[in-house]
Design a protein around this motif. Sequence first.
Motif, PDB file in Angstrom:
ATOM      1  N   TYR A 111       0.960  -1.281   0.127  1.00 22.57           N
ATOM      2  CA  TYR A 111      -0.235  -0.100   0.056  1.00 22.57           C
ATOM      3  C   TYR A 111       0.891   1.386  -0.016  1.00 22.57           C
ATOM      4  O   TYR A 111       0.459   2.453  -0.325  1.00 22.57           O
ATOM      5  CB  TYR A 111      -0.959   0.007   1.116  1.00 22.57           C
ATOM      6  CG  TYR A 111      -2.208  -0.736   1.113  1.00 22.57           C
ATOM      7  CD1 TYR A 111      -2.081  -1.932  -0.152  1.00 22.57           C
ATOM      8  CD2 TYR A 111      -3.414  -0.668   1.651  1.00 22.57           C
ATOM      9  CE1 TYR A 111      -3.505  -2.642  -0.299  1.00 22.57           C
ATOM     10  CE2 TYR A 111      -4.389  -1.457   1.392  1.00 22.57           C
ATOM     11  CZ  TYR A 111      -4.269  -2.199   0.398  1.00 22.57           C
ATOM     12  OH  TYR A 111      -5.506  -3.019   0.291  1.00 22.57           O
ATOM     13  N   GLU A 147      -6.026   3.255   0.693  1.00 25.06           N
ATOM     14  CA  GLU A 147      -7.356   2.805   1.170  1.00 25.06           C
ATOM     15  C   GLU A 147      -8.378   3.526   0.681  1.00 25.06           C
ATOM     16  O   GLU A 147      -9.370   3.034   0.176  1.00 25.06           O
ATOM     17  CB  GLU A 147      -7.293   2.983   2.865  1.00 25.06           C
ATOM     18  CG  GLU A 147      -6.240   2.328   3.695  1.00 25.06           C
ATOM     19  CD  GLU A 147      -6.376   0.871   3.953  1.00 25.06           C
ATOM     20  OE1 GLU A 147      -7.507   0.227   3.257  1.00 25.06           O
ATOM     21  OE2 GLU A 147      -5.544   0.018   4.450  1.00 25.06           O
ATOM     22  N   GLU A 164     -12.643   0.113   4.408  1.00 25.28           N
ATOM     23  CA  GLU A 164     -11.466   0.944   3.730  1.00 25.28           C
ATOM     24  C   GLU A 164     -11.306   2.161   4.040  1.00 25.28           C
ATOM     25  O   GLU A 164     -10.475   2.828   4.202  1.00 25.28           O
ATOM     26  CB  GLU A 164     -11.445   0.377   2.090  1.00 25.28           C
ATOM     27  CG  GLU A 164     -11.379  -1.101   1.972  1.00 25.28           C
ATOM     28  CD  GLU A 164     -10.426  -2.054   2.397  1.00 25.28           C
ATOM     29  OE1 GLU A 164      -9.555  -1.380   3.318  1.00 25.28           O
ATOM     30  OE2 GLU A 164     -10.391  -3.146   2.201  1.00 25.28           O
ATOM     31  N   HIS A 180     -10.329   2.635   7.431  1.00 28.86           N
ATOM     32  CA  HIS A 180      -8.808   2.519   7.494  1.00 28.86           C
ATOM     33  C   HIS A 180      -8.111   3.984   6.999  1.00 28.86           C
ATOM     34  O   HIS A 180      -6.978   4.137   7.569  1.00 28.86           O
ATOM     35  CB  HIS A 180      -8.166   1.446   6.589  1.00 28.86           C
ATOM     36  CG  HIS A 180      -8.798   0.068   6.797  1.00 28.86           C
ATOM     37  ND1 HIS A 180      -8.683  -1.302   6.211  1.00 28.86           N
ATOM     38  CD2 HIS A 180      -9.665  -0.367   7.961  1.00 28.86           C
ATOM     39  CE1 HIS A 180      -8.921  -1.949   6.799  1.00 28.86           C
ATOM     40  NE2 HIS A 180      -9.584  -1.499   7.925  1.00 28.86           N
ATOM     41  N   ILE A 190      -6.440  -1.993  11.929  1.00 30.12           N
ATOM     42  CA  ILE A 190      -6.656  -2.403  10.513  1.00 30.12           C
ATOM     43  C   ILE A 190      -6.537  -3.827  10.303  1.00 30.12           C
ATOM     44  O   ILE A 190      -7.439  -4.283   9.435  1.00 30.12           O
ATOM     45  CB  ILE A 190      -5.775  -1.537   9.626  1.00 30.12           C
ATOM     46  CG1 ILE A 190      -6.293  -0.152   9.583  1.00 30.12           C
ATOM     47  CG2 ILE A 190      -5.748  -2.043   8.168  1.00 30.12           C
ATOM     48  CD1 ILE A 190      -5.362   1.042   8.716  1.00 30.12           C
ATOM     49  N   GLU A 201      -8.871  -6.566   8.091  1.00 33.05           N
ATOM     50  CA  GLU A 201      -8.026  -7.032   6.549  1.00 33.05           C
ATOM     51  C   GLU A 201      -8.450  -8.568   6.630  1.00 33.05           C
ATOM     52  O   GLU A 201      -8.567  -9.100   5.511  1.00 33.05           O
ATOM     53  CB  GLU A 201      -6.702  -6.700   6.436  1.00 33.05           C
ATOM     54  CG  GLU A 201      -6.556  -5.083   6.339  1.00 33.05           C
ATOM     55  CD  GLU A 201      -7.198  -4.472   5.411  1.00 33.05           C
ATOM     56  OE1 GLU A 201      -7.822  -5.489   4.495  1.00 33.05           O
ATOM     57  OE2 GLU A 201      -7.052  -3.341   5.054  1.00 33.05           O
TER      58      GLU A 201
END
Lengths: 325, 253
Positions: free
Chosen positions: A2, A56, A86, A89, A165, A169
């Motif tokens: 990410y 995100e 998301e 997040h 998070i 996930e």
Amino acid sequence: MYAQMVKSEATQEDPEKLAAFQARIDAGEKIEPKDWMPVGYRKTLIRQIGQHAHSEIVGQLPEGNWITRAPTLERKAILLAKVQDEAGHGLYLYCAAETLGVTRDELTEMLLDGRMKYSSIFNYPTLTWADMGAVGWLVDGAAIMNQVPLQRTSYGPYSRAMIRICKEESFHQRQGFDIMMKMASGTEAQMRMAQNALDRFWYPALMMFGPSDKDSVHSEQSMRWKIKMNTNDELRQKFVDQTVPQAEYLGLTVPDDKLVWNEEKNGYDFSEPDWNEFFDVIQGNGPCNTDRLAARNKAWDDGAWVREGLMAHATKKSAMKVAAE
Amino acid sequence: MAQTADLFEFLCRMGDNTLVLGHRVSEWCGHAPVLEEDIALANTALDLIGQTQMWLGLAAEVEGQGRSADDLAMLRDAWNFHNVLLVEQPNRDFGVTILRQFLFDAWHVEMLQRLITSSDQRIAEVAAKSVKEATYHLERSSTTVIALGDGTGESHNRMQDALNLLWPYVGELFADDAVDTAMSEEGIAPKSSDLRDAVMARITDVLAEATLQVPDGDFTHKGGKTGFQHTEHLGHMLVAMQNLQRSYPGATW
Ligand SMILES: [Fe+2]
Ligand SMILES: [Fe+2]
Ligand SMILES: [Fe+2]
């Protein structure tokens, strides 16, 4: 990942302070917002957390693309809840970044005008319902590889954001795998969608970890500061080793002729993704870069009057409160 | 005992309202003006989809033809959707979206509060589960309507435009027909017209605080609740919503 290819900043500061700082990190202490920290540490973290947050937010779009077409009420609810996670997040991460002295609006502006990046993976299109499975299974799966170790990162607010998070996930990844199972054991058309989704997402998922960085100075510095926990190659290998058996279980074929178990290293040998494609995507030439940024810009521009209206009302209200006191 | 057909119709109306509005609101996901709103809108949509599962699930059970809530959502044609026209209105801008939500919530809370004492235990239970969510939606949409009505010149104008646009769709919420009469005679649900005064009081209070002007005239668009004549927008929504189920009959997902 990410956060891909985050450059770490060189630091020229009082060597004594730097040594004391490094000692704290080596001792496993958490660095908190009010603590002294090297300029480079702060800058690198802002870049990394910001990029992660942007990922995100932009990452909502490829999955959001299927919310209105979800095949059942339950699937719709699950997907919507996932995409909402998301956004959450993104919010945690922007908050973590703000503790370093940058605002969410500043970070957003940098995303919108292209000064900051988001993960390359979200520049790929979602073309069938099986892509909702593949994204959860592979993309969230790859993200977890990187984010689980980051729960132990040295910066307190980042570490705490990661802990929250990661819980969500792994749920996302299971949901994705569940969709893949349904598709891979469904009708002929569904099986074709499932295989096709794997064919398209396999290499982009491997690219998420970024090019090999075993000789990178930036990575070395970041690892000493514990804001990067593993090399890109380590994580990619781990991801392949975990994912190949899952693909076999689904009865799907990983699109790699060179994929073979290597007894000696106790892991798979596999083909590298096309790194030219990766750099094209990073430079804005992925299949969806233009659409993704246009969507984020449109949301921001169209929403300006709402943000301004809400702020104006809040200001009036607090002025009234002060006047009443 | 009410006719099965009437009860089925009533339940479909409840479920179609939440389904169609939930779908509309879900279209915002990833595109809202600010992150907190994105999350809140998704939350509202999720609640509405959950309520849809309960209403249409019960409708399918009452019908007793072996259909499921998903069958009703994904395989009925547009004229068999009996939501009010208000909820199928397109999102347009955030002002229209939040005002549409507020107008619906004001009605929804009142309706659910009455349904808690329904003579049909199953309906009372669904209402009891839904009313907390609806009450929260109403609180949120009310404060947002007030904030934007009162905010800047532009936000005020946009909210007033939204109100002018949506106002002719409010009246359908209070339009009675034979199904309403049947429901009310059995103590299953109030007549739609019974709700008017209480709902209008809620609405006008908030609009006044938002400094918004209730439009003149009482013209009302109709045709959603009976399915006789929807707007053109519903068909497009169903094309997306029903695409997979209709393109791949018999597949499980
Ligand atoms: Fe996430
Ligand atoms: Fe993610
Ligand atoms: Fe996720």
